[in-house]
Motif scaffolding. Structure first.
Motif, PDB file in Angstrom:
ATOM      1  N   TYR A 219      62.577  52.711  61.814  1.00 36.69           N
ATOM      2  CA  TYR A 219      63.692  53.599  61.471  1.00 36.69           C
ATOM      3  C   TYR A 219      64.465  53.139  60.232  1.00 36.69           C
ATOM      4  N   ALA A 220      64.441  51.829  59.958  1.00 32.65           N
ATOM      5  CA  ALA A 220      65.075  51.358  58.724  1.00 32.65           C
ATOM      6  C   ALA A 220      64.309  51.876  57.514  1.00 32.65           C
ATOM      7  N   MET A 221      63.005  52.133  57.702  1.00 29.24           N
ATOM      8  CA  MET A 221      62.184  52.661  56.620  1.00 29.24           C
ATOM      9  C   MET A 221      62.390  54.169  56.437  1.00 29.24           C
ATOM     10  N   ASP A 398      56.810  42.805  53.396  1.00 32.52           N
ATOM     11  CA  ASP A 398      56.678  44.217  53.050  1.00 32.52           C
ATOM     12  C   ASP A 398      55.423  44.491  52.230  1.00 32.52           C
ATOM     13  N   ASP A 399      54.629  43.455  51.962  1.00 29.87           N
ATOM     14  CA  ASP A 399      53.399  43.621  51.189  1.00 29.87           C
ATOM     15  C   ASP A 399      52.210  43.825  52.129  1.00 29.87           C
ATOM     16  N   TYR A 400      51.522  44.940  51.956  1.00 31.96           N
ATOM     17  CA  TYR A 400      50.435  45.306  52.859  1.00 31.96           C
ATOM     18  C   TYR A 400      49.362  44.221  52.939  1.00 31.96           C
ATOM     19  N   GLU A 401      48.899  43.756  51.789  1.00 39.82           N
ATOM     20  CA  GLU A 401      47.797  42.792  51.788  1.00 39.82           C
ATOM     21  C   GLU A 401      48.221  41.459  52.395  1.00 39.82           C
ATOM     22  N   VAL A 402      49.419  41.013  52.032  1.00 37.93           N
ATOM     23  CA  VAL A 402      49.897  39.734  52.567  1.00 37.93           C
ATOM     24  C   VAL A 402      50.032  39.821  54.088  1.00 37.93           C
ATOM     25  N   LEU A 403      50.585  40.939  54.558  1.00 34.41           N
ATOM     26  CA  LEU A 403      50.778  41.107  55.995  1.00 34.41           C
ATOM     27  C   LEU A 403      49.435  41.088  56.716  1.00 34.41           C
ATOM     28  N   LYS A 404      48.450  41.772  56.117  1.00 26.80           N
ATOM     29  CA  LYS A 404      47.118  41.806  56.740  1.00 26.80           C
ATOM     30  C   LYS A 404      46.523  40.408  56.843  1.00 26.80           C
ATOM     31  N   TYR A 420      52.485  49.605  62.240  1.00 25.99           N
ATOM     32  CA  TYR A 420      53.340  48.645  61.538  1.00 25.99           C
ATOM     33  C   TYR A 420      52.812  48.446  60.116  1.00 25.99           C
ATOM     34  N   LEU A 421      51.496  48.410  60.003  1.00 23.77           N
ATOM     35  CA  LEU A 421      50.889  48.302  58.667  1.00 23.77           C
ATOM     36  C   LEU A 421      51.124  49.573  57.850  1.00 23.77           C
ATOM     37  N   ASP A 422      51.141  50.715  58.511  1.00 20.48           N
ATOM     38  CA  ASP A 422      51.387  51.979  57.820  1.00 20.48           C
ATOM     39  C   ASP A 422      52.720  51.975  57.074  1.00 20.48           C
ATOM     40  N   LEU A 423      53.713  51.271  57.655  1.00 17.07           N
ATOM     41  CA  LEU A 423      55.025  51.200  57.001  1.00 17.07           C
ATOM     42  C   LEU A 423      54.903  50.536  55.638  1.00 17.07           C
TER      43      LEU A 423
END
Length: 466
Positions: A219-221, A398-404, A420-423
């Motif tokens: 929701y913050a997004m 907040d970085d997709y690749e780093v999070l993965k 969560y990754l979709d965000l």
RNA sequence: UCCGGAGUGGCGCAACGGUAGCGCAGACGGCUGUUAACCGUAAGGUUACAGGUUCGAAUCCUGUCUCCGGAGCCA
């Protein structure tokens, strides 16, 4: 009953003016008889700490009968004249004109007599303990703090978000979950020997939430600034004065906040809450200051007015290693800071609240933002003297690749967190948040040592009564 | 879950190998514009539970249960 115009005792005492006719209702704390033909009744209705002193004399209708029913714990309704008191301990008192007994309390059996009772004993009679000064005061402070939480965030443009109580996501690492199921535990459906949760109520394994953070991030997004304030459940077998199985947590989540903004908000928040109770709960805090902790008011004012210390994890470790203090657990970079270490920093070194930040990534969950050094993450803990950790928070990755890659490194299946990754796939934004344990805040504000005494009905291992 | 401490009249405690005592509360009586009221009288306990050692156990030993403090986990 229907025509009743009850005045709260708090109002009568704070106004402190005589009045020809008022009605009060409440519970008797003590009765002192005078052979002059009258009694002093101390009546409390929970609106404030203080009691109203009532003078009841033999001119009352059927006074003898009434008097026999008025003991500590009895519930009364009294109408009469509010007059200036002849006694020194109160400005006004009531001269009873009419007196009605709603409910008696047999002194042979009523467990709360006008004497000291230990908090341990009161815990066993949690249905009666709100009638004590201590628990009454705690709950008034608790209520004011809860109100202040909403004031603080609403004033700053936050949206109050209700995150689910029952959930299928476990916010990895936060704690053990209580399972929620409608399956027959004697003979659950099975596939290949394992329980078949497809047959369960929700069609998958579910539990009580351990944190609303991940939903808060969603929701913050969209709404930028949100906060949750609700019950949280941890099925940990912890037996301490700082843990509950069911507790209330406040979790703000902010888009466009980095860790510095996050820490500033946390500090401002704590100071605001303390300011509110110092302003609005004076009598109750004064009571705690006298009976529970002689330094309470000084401590609260100090925390409210002193800037918090900020120190990164690496410096904290150095500082601890250089100190001559003997610790039970050795301090090493990469390890958890133990309670004794945290207490030493907050109580001995800095003597004020301390925020420790930039922890090693290995000891923190997947969602915290990686620093440039590749070794630490943007995490922070707020430590209070005496209490220890009251807030844990972080800037989120907040970085997709780093999070993965973090999922991979921690051995978590990214498919479980596809949303969560979709965000991070769509319109990602830097964002941060923290969690504050509400009961710990109540503990700190009141000085009460055991967390089981700052929640109306504490839940902890083997205890779910009332 | 681990470490330490403790379970004695309703509550808070004492007695630590010789047969259980004090304070508070409660009851009754007295006194008093009292307010943590005060003074007096009587009443109230198979010492958490189950075993064991001993002439004798609240006290020592073993087990169980419960509570408290600390640790871990965290908020």
């Amino acid at each position: 009953m229907s025509e009743l115009r009850r005045t709260p005792i708090k109002q009568l005492l704070s106004e402190g003016r005589a009045h020809p006719s008022v009605t009060v209702q409440g519970w008797v704390r003590t009765r002192r008889d005078s052979k002059g033909g009258f009694s002093f009744i101390e009546l409390n209705d929970g609106s404030c700490l203080k009691n109203l002193q009532i003078i009841a004399d033999h001119t009352l209708a059927s006074w003898q009968e009434l008097q026999a029913k008025i003991h500590t714990g009895a519930c009364l309704e009294i109408s009469g004249e509010l007059i200036e008191s002849e006694g020194k301990k109160q400005s006004v008192e009531m001269r009873a004109g009419e007196l009605k007994v709603f409910g008696e309390a047999d002194p042979e059996h009523y467990p709360l007599q006008k004497k000291f009772h230990s908090l341990e004993y009161l815990r066993e009679i949690a249905h009666l303990r709100p009638r004590t000064n201590t628990i009454g005061a705690v709950m008034r402070v608790r209520s004011r703090l809860a109100y202040a939480v909403h004031q603080f965030f609403v004033d700053r443009g936050f949206i109050y978000l209700h995150t689910p109580i029952i959930t299928s996501s476990d916010c990895e690492g936060a704690g053990e979950m209580f399972q929620v199921t409608t399956l027959d535990l004697d003979k659950p459906p099975r596939v290949d020997g394992a329980v078949d949760f497809k047959e369960d109520f929700f069609g998958e394994k579910t539990g009580l939430t351990v944190s609303g953070q991940l939903e808060g991030e969603i929701y913050a997004m969209a709404l930028s600034l949100v906060y949750t304030f609700g019950p949280t459940f941890r099925a940990e077998n912890s037996h301490t004065s700082r843990h509950l199985s069911e507790f209330w947590m406040i979790e703000p989540e902010m888009a466009f906040y980095d860790l510095e903004n996050d820490m500033d908000l946390a500090e401002e928040f704590i100071k605001y809450l303390l300011g509110e109770v110092l302003e609005h709960c004076h009598d109750d805090l004064e009571f705690f200051n006298q009976r529970v902790d002689k330094n309470l008011l000084t401590t609260l004012a100090h925390v409210k007015d002193t800037p918090f210390e900020h120190i990164d994890y690496t410096k904290a470790v150095e500082l601890l290693r250089k100190s001559n203090q003997k610790f039970e657990y050795a301090v090493e970079w990469g390890g958890h800071l133990q309670s004794e270490h945290e207490r030493y920093l907050a109580e001995t070194v800095f003597k004020k609240p301390v925020i420790i930040y930039d922890y090693p990534e290995k000891i923190k969950p997947f969602y915290m933002k990686m620093n440039q050094d590749g070794k630490t993450v943007r995490a922070m803990d707020v430590l209070l003297p005496r209490l220890g950790e009251i807030i844990g928070g972080s800037q989120r990755e907040d970085d997709y690749e780093v999070l993965k890659s973090r999922f991979d490194a921690k051995g978590i299946d990214p498919k479980e967190y596809w949303w969560y990754l979709d965000l991070r796939r769509f319109g990602s934004a830097p964002h941060s948040g923290f969690g504050l344990g509400f009961e710990r805040m109540v503990q700190f504000a009141t000085g009460v040592e055991n967390i089981r005494d700052v929640i109306p009905f504490p839940r902890f291992p083997k205890h779910a009564k009332f």
